[in-house]
Design an enzyme around this catalytic site. Structure first.
Site: not given
Ligand code: PLP
Length: 364
Positions: A115-116, A119, A128, A132, A135, A137, A296, A333, A340
């Protein structure tokens, strides 16, 4: 001392200290059926019939350790409510949806959410040690385990090795520490050997729900693939125990920083005193509060959603009154998968006027 040799806990009765400390024993003996739950609660089995439909949709598992933290007579116990099935999970919906963060749309290969741009998050399993109830998911729990096989993980590794902009991989789930150790080691090692992957991050609730799992062996595996950052999820000060403290210390001793991501949970931690005790407690065990999430809008967890304005008041009060090391980023989120966003920066007016529509796209 005799009293040290055994632990007594229903439904298992007398448990030797040695078994208690053994994560395999804990995992194998987790409560997963209504008759076991009835015994633990000291209630007739027919009184739990109402949960049948709930667990047909959202199964449960509670480790003996996590159960031992619960006052089973108290239906409002904050630990109990995080792991016991509740008819509210299927009885009504307040707008919760199956995949609120639209994670499926961000999966270039199954199990990898990108998504980002720099990362990504790999769902390495959907198992798990304790499920939870809040959760986000929870609608993935029923996915067939073969969807997380070695060949699927290979496809994840291949994608990451081609995506040169990815410098950090979050290995999450489910809980990746439920995986076969060799498979986990291989997966982390494969990601680590990709030149542009600089950092690995583990998302695991083991220190909280099954702290015995943080064994010397698992610390050795994680240490090998450093830099590894470890995110866990303490939601209530009563989860900070001798055992969970020790688990975090072992990770820290292995050179693995431990941070915490909590969720504001209605009736569990959405008040100033509880949240302050949790955050101070975490600082005392050298765990850095990283994120505090607004729950969420996921189907099956509507009853956990705390209201944003009162959570915001709690966070503002904390920010004004205690050490910066204790105050996590308070984030939402955004539904729809836009990423986020920090809520502390918003005015009350902006929040009341509708936080959801307000946000621009923060992702790629
Ligand atoms: C939360 C999240 C991250 C990490 O985000 P940070 O702000 O670096 O903690 C990366 N990928 C996804 C899909 C996430 O939901």
């Amino acid at each position: 001392m005799k009293s040290d040799a055994y632990i007594f806990l229903k439904p298992w009765g007398k448990i030797s200290r040695r078994n208690w400390q053994d994560w395999r024993w804990q995992f194998k003996n987790s409560i997963q059926s209504l008759p076991q739950l009835a015994e633990a609660l000291d209630k007739p089995i027919h009184s739990l019939g109402k949960y049948q439909a709930v667990i047909a949709r959202y199964h449960f598992r509670i480790s003996p350790y996590y159960l031992s933290l619960i006052d089973v007579r108290d239906e409002l116990d904050p630990i109990r409510r995080q792991c016991f099935p509740n008819v509210k999970e299927i009885l009504y919906s307040l707008g919760g949806v199956i995949d609120p963060l639209k994670e499926k749309e961000r999966m270039p290969v199954w199990g990898l959410i990108h998504r980002y741009s720099d990362r990504c998050l790999a769902m390495a399993t959907n198992v798990c040690a304790t499920y939870c109830r809040h959760c986000n998911r929870k609608n993935m729990w029923r996915v067939d385990p073969s969807m997380f096989s070695e060949s699927r993980l290979k496809a994840v590794i291949e994608y990451v090795s081609r995506a040169q902009n990815i410098r950090e991989v979050i290995v999450s789930g489910g809980d990746p520490l439920t995986m076969n150790e060799q498979l986990l080691d291989w997966f982390l090692g494969s990601l680590r050997s990709i030149p542009h992957v600089e950092v690995l991050r583990i998302g695991s609730r083991m220190p909280v729900v099954l702290p015995m799992r943080i064994s010397r062996r698992i610390c050795d595996i994680l240490r090998k693939h450093r830099p590894v950052w470890f995110n866990t999820q303490f939601n209530h000060p009563r989860e900070i125990t001798e055992a969970s403290t020790k688990a975090c210390e072992m990770l820290l001793d292995a050179g693995i920083p431990v941070s915490n991501q909590s969720v504001f949970l209605k009736g569990i931690n959405d008040n100033y005193e509880t949240m302050r005790a949790l955050l101070h407690g975490l600082q005392c065990i050298s765990v850095r509060p990283y994120y505090l999430f607004q729950c969420d809008p996921v189907a099956g967890a509507d009853h956990f959603r705390a209201d944003v304005p009162s959570c915001l008041r709690i966070m503002r009060k904390l920010q004004d009154s205690t050490s910066g090391l204790c105050v996590p980023q308070y984030v939402l989120d955004t539904p729809g998968g836009k990423g986020k966003v920090s809520l502390l920066g918003l005015t009350d007016k902006e929040i009341i006027e509708g936080i959801y529509e307000h946000f621009f796209d923060k992702t790629m």
